[in-house]
Write a protein that holds these residues in place. Structure first.
Motif, mmCIF file in Angstrom:
data_model
loop_
_atom_site.group_PDB
_atom_site.id
_atom_site.type_symbol
_atom_site.label_atom_id
_atom_site.label_comp_id
_atom_site.label_asym_id
_atom_site.label_seq_id
_atom_site.Cartn_x
_atom_site.Cartn_y
_atom_site.Cartn_z
ATOM 1 N N PHE A 1 8.313 -3.736 -30.662
ATOM 2 C CA PHE A 1 8.609 -3.178 -29.342
ATOM 3 C C PHE A 1 10.088 -2.818 -29.357
ATOM 4 C CE2 PHE A 1 10.047 -3.628 -24.937
ATOM 5 C CZ PHE A 1 9.104 -2.860 -24.262
ATOM 6 N N MET A 2 10.424 -1.529 -29.078
ATOM 7 C CA MET A 2 11.766 -1.040 -29.362
ATOM 8 C C MET A 2 12.572 -0.612 -28.135
ATOM 9 S SD MET A 2 10.538 1.212 -32.661
ATOM 10 C CE MET A 2 12.166 1.660 -33.226
ATOM 11 N N ALA A 3 11.928 -0.098 -27.102
ATOM 12 C CA ALA A 3 12.703 0.387 -25.955
ATOM 13 C C ALA A 3 11.816 0.541 -24.731
ATOM 14 C CB ALA A 3 13.375 1.719 -26.270
ATOM 15 N N TRP A 4 12.465 0.439 -23.555
ATOM 16 C CA TRP A 4 11.814 0.670 -22.272
ATOM 17 C C TRP A 4 12.744 1.557 -21.443
ATOM 18 C CZ3 TRP A 4 10.012 -3.730 -18.405
ATOM 19 C CH2 TRP A 4 9.243 -3.144 -17.385
ATOM 20 N N GLU A 5 12.232 2.702 -20.989
ATOM 21 C CA GLU A 5 13.005 3.633 -20.170
ATOM 22 C C GLU A 5 12.436 3.687 -18.753
ATOM 23 O OE1 GLU A 5 13.413 7.563 -22.061
ATOM 24 O OE2 GLU A 5 12.644 6.600 -23.877
ATOM 25 N N TRP A 6 13.349 3.841 -17.786
ATOM 26 C CA TRP A 6 12.980 4.125 -16.400
ATOM 27 C C TRP A 6 13.688 5.425 -16.015
ATOM 28 C CZ3 TRP A 6 10.518 0.957 -12.447
ATOM 29 C CH2 TRP A 6 9.941 -0.219 -12.943
ATOM 30 N N PRO B 1 9.270 6.958 -13.065
ATOM 31 C CA PRO B 1 8.400 7.019 -14.243
ATOM 32 C C PRO B 1 9.006 6.231 -15.398
ATOM 33 C CG PRO B 1 9.562 9.097 -13.939
ATOM 34 C CD PRO B 1 9.831 8.273 -12.710
ATOM 35 N N VAL B 2 8.140 5.643 -16.207
ATOM 36 C CA VAL B 2 8.602 4.801 -17.311
ATOM 37 C C VAL B 2 8.089 5.351 -18.639
ATOM 38 C CG1 VAL B 2 8.681 2.754 -15.851
ATOM 39 C CG2 VAL B 2 6.618 3.250 -17.187
ATOM 40 N N ALA B 3 8.749 4.922 -19.711
ATOM 41 C CA ALA B 3 8.312 5.264 -21.072
ATOM 42 C C ALA B 3 8.673 4.097 -21.979
ATOM 43 C CB ALA B 3 8.966 6.551 -21.558
ATOM 44 N N GLU C 1 0.819 -1.212 0.000
ATOM 45 C CA GLU C 1 0.000 0.000 0.000
ATOM 46 C C GLU C 1 0.856 1.267 0.000
ATOM 47 O OE1 GLU C 1 -0.435 -2.565 2.048
ATOM 48 O OE2 GLU C 1 -2.193 -3.400 1.022
ATOM 49 N N ASP C 2 2.111 1.151 0.402
ATOM 50 C CA ASP C 2 2.989 2.314 0.450
ATOM 51 C C ASP C 2 3.568 2.678 -0.907
ATOM 52 O OD1 ASP C 2 2.709 2.609 3.231
ATOM 53 O OD2 ASP C 2 4.276 1.117 3.611
ATOM 54 N N PHE C 3 3.460 1.769 -1.866
ATOM 55 C CA PHE C 3 4.091 2.013 -3.162
ATOM 56 C C PHE C 3 3.303 3.040 -3.970
ATOM 57 C CE2 PHE C 3 6.764 -1.448 -2.163
ATOM 58 C CZ PHE C 3 7.853 -1.361 -3.014
ATOM 59 N N THR C 4 4.063 3.949 -4.558
ATOM 60 C CA THR C 4 3.485 4.953 -5.453
ATOM 61 C C THR C 4 3.728 4.499 -6.879
ATOM 62 O OG1 THR C 4 3.931 6.724 -3.865
ATOM 63 C CG2 THR C 4 3.519 7.371 -6.142
ATOM 64 N N VAL C 5 2.656 4.083 -7.533
ATOM 65 C CA VAL C 5 2.758 3.564 -8.891
ATOM 66 C C VAL C 5 2.156 4.585 -9.848
ATOM 67 C CG1 VAL C 5 2.148 1.695 -10.464
ATOM 68 C CG2 VAL C 5 2.593 1.206 -8.040
ATOM 69 N N VAL D 1 6.272 5.743 -31.833
ATOM 70 C CA VAL D 1 5.833 6.673 -30.791
ATOM 71 C C VAL D 1 6.451 6.289 -29.456
ATOM 72 C CG1 VAL D 1 3.827 7.488 -29.483
ATOM 73 C CG2 VAL D 1 3.670 7.219 -31.955
ATOM 74 N N ARG D 2 6.829 7.291 -28.681
ATOM 75 C CA ARG D 2 7.290 7.098 -27.300
ATOM 76 C C ARG D 2 6.093 7.307 -26.377
ATOM 77 N NH1 ARG D 2 9.667 10.650 -23.253
ATOM 78 N NH2 ARG D 2 11.191 9.536 -21.949
ATOM 79 N N ILE D 3 5.669 6.251 -25.698
ATOM 80 C CA ILE D 3 4.496 6.289 -24.830
ATOM 81 C C ILE D 3 4.952 6.613 -23.410
ATOM 82 C CG2 ILE D 3 2.534 4.993 -23.923
ATOM 83 C CD1 ILE D 3 2.765 3.177 -26.389
ATOM 84 N N THR D 4 4.548 7.757 -22.907
ATOM 85 C CA THR D 4 4.872 8.134 -21.532
ATOM 86 C C THR D 4 3.637 7.938 -20.655
ATOM 87 O OG1 THR D 4 4.295 10.437 -21.973
ATOM 88 C CG2 THR D 4 6.592 9.807 -22.270
#
Length: 527
Positions: free
Chosen positions: A106-111, A195-197, A36-40, A56-59
């Protein structure tokens, strides 16, 4: 033996230090965060799912589930061998829904704006990340280590095995959407997730019925052909208008698609159903320089490109024989024009908004100052295309063009938005000047006249003829510039000449057409 004073002082310092450390209160034991403490980020039920056209880069993708929390204490030892828990490593499962699917790639995942994974996955499967220092490692925020599934959302897709083991049956297979499942891996040392993209591409995949219209032309420079975007929005019944394929004029759509391939003009854009669909189509057409209309002879949807693709002498002549009345007609003054355009497009590498400035030197000299206008075309990712479109926009805005509204008899029934014709009107001093239909109103049963909003077409200026008008001032020319004795000013002299003139006058302006040669080669579409 008597020890020196300094030795006694050193022994005393060490002893008192050890005693102080031993008697000092221990720091409180770190408390582990609960689920419950996690901020998603963006965990919202009912949030709109975007439709992807091109790359497209999905944010801020929607998180539809998170759980399977595990935590491992981070210990810090003292001088006396004891240890204390100073933090925790967290392991968590996450399910992201990215877009309507399937997608092509599917090309990339950013954190946290850092690339955690990049590659080219073209079908559902499992990938891994092993970056324990991505957020600073041991002395920072930790990193990212684990496996994830990319589920493209095929119609044969089964429920994800990891989600099934944690959520249980019954469980949706999430067909028709593309999603990513992080399978309980290491996500760092904080309950505040980064945050991810995601970067994905969709052009030929995911069409309703499984078949893409005109697949040979659908992908252009990694983007989607603008003609295909309009076609899919019109015909798709899930997110579009659901029109039958028979309602599309294949000839005009096919010709437009071929032209965009020639121009290397692909768009990269996304639409969410919280946005106005009609507005989205208008944005696509604005990017591509085209008009979506309806052929009054067939009732089918058509695409008309705003290009130098006609011979003025072959166009219909509209004059006093067709026009009942001139409702209004006016021409911009030079002071109403713009002489610099700053077009903002999306950089293909950074996905940041990037400006391309173009300017009309003759107009700047005439007005004595720079008049800048910014235009936004985020769906463009190719800098060469951005330059061409910027020149197109500048040509339209830097030249005073005539605009008006005419009321016509039913002879004008066949025209639609985007059409061009030669227009003559003696009272305004217009002789076969090429105008384009900007809007058309077909009238009513009581009033059979047709009203047409028209604008002088930039591509027809080279063939235009003006006489002194009887009811308005003569067609304006650029004002003389005191410090430029040889400057002729003037409007665009030609939109068809493919080679530079041998001795151009200072201030002459040309719009470089397709097929340019010599010093103009490679500058098609520029002023």
């Amino acid at each position: 033996m008597v020890w020196p004073v300094w030795v006694v002082q050193a022994i005393w310092f060490v002893a008192t230090t050890i005693i102080s450390i031993a008697l000092a209160p221990r720091p409180p034991k770190a408390k582990a965060a609960s689920l419950e403490d996690f901020t998603v980020p963006t965990a919202e039920e009912g949030r709109s799912i975007p439709v992807i056209f091109g790359t497209v880069r999905i944010t801020g993708p929607n998180v539809v589930w998170y759980g399977d929390l595990d935590k491992k204490p981070i210990k810090k030892s003292s001088l006396f061998g004891s240890s204390n828990t100073v933090g925790y490593k967290y392991y968590l499962g996450l399910h992201y829904v990215l877009s309507f699917g399937p997608i092509d790639e599917f090309m990339a995942w950013e954190w946290d704006d850092k690339t955690a994974w990049s590659g080219s996955r073209t079908s559902s499967g499992t990938e891994s990340i092993d970056l324990p220092k991505l957020f600073g490692g041991k002395n920072g925020g930790g990193g990212l280590v684990g496996f994830f599934d990319v589920d493209f959302g095929e119609q044969t897709q089964s429920p994800n095995a990891y989600l099934l083991s944690n959520i249980g049956a019954p469980l949706s297979a999430y067909r028709g959407v593309t999603s990513v499942v992080w399978k309980g891996g290491y996500v760092g040392k904080s309950e505040y997730l980064k945050p991810v993209a995601f970067t994905v591409r969709r052009t030929a995949a995911g069409w309703e019925g499984g078949t893409c219209w005109n697949p040979a032309d659908v992908t252009v420079d990694g983007g989607m052909n603008p003609a295909h975007i309009v076609y899919e929005v019109l015909t798709n019944s899930n997110f579009g208008y659901g029109e039958p394929g028979a309602s599309i004029d294949e000839v005009s759509f096919g010709a437009a698609a071929d032209q965009f391939v020639t121009e290397n003009f692909g768009l990269n854009i996304q639409w969410v159903n919280s946005d106005d669909l009609e507005g989205f189509l208008a944005e696509v057409c604005s990017h591509a320089g085209m008009v979506l209309g309806e052929d009054p002879t067939t009732g089918k949807y058509t695409l008309t490109l705003l290009r130098d693709n006609y011979v003025a002498g072959d166009l219909d002549l509209v004059d006093e024989n067709t026009v009942i009345a001139m409702v209004r007609y006016s021409r911009q003054g030079w002071g109403e024009t713009v002489n610099e355009i700053n077009l903002f497009y999306t950089d293909p590498d950074s996905f940041k908004s990037t400006g391309v400035p173009v300017h009309d030197l003759g107009n700047i000299r005439s007005q004595g100052r720079v008049i800048t206008q910014a235009v936004q075309f985020p769906g463009i990712r190719n800098p060469d295309v951005a330059q061409t479109v910027a020149a197109r926009e500048l040509a339209q805005r830097s030249t005073p063009l005539g605009r008006g509204t005419i009321r016509c008899s039913r002879r004008a029934w066949k025209y639609q938005q985007g059409d061009v014709f030669r227009f003559s009107w003696e009272k305004e001093g217009l002789v076969e000047v090429v105008h384009r239909v900007m809007a058309i109103r077909k009238g009513t049963l009581e009033d059979g006249s047709i009203e047409i909003d028209i604008a002088e077409d930039i591509f027809g200026l080279a063939t235009s003829v003006y006489t002194v008008a009887t009811s308005v001032d003569a067609i304006p020319t650029r004002p003389d510039t005191p410090d430029e004795e040889n400057s002729t000013g003037g409007t665009v002299l030609s939109t068809t000449t493919t080679a530079p003139p041998g001795s151009p006058a200072d201030g002459d302006t040309y719009y470089v057409p397709t097929g340019a040669t010599g010093a103009w080669a490679g500058h098609e579409g520029e002023v």
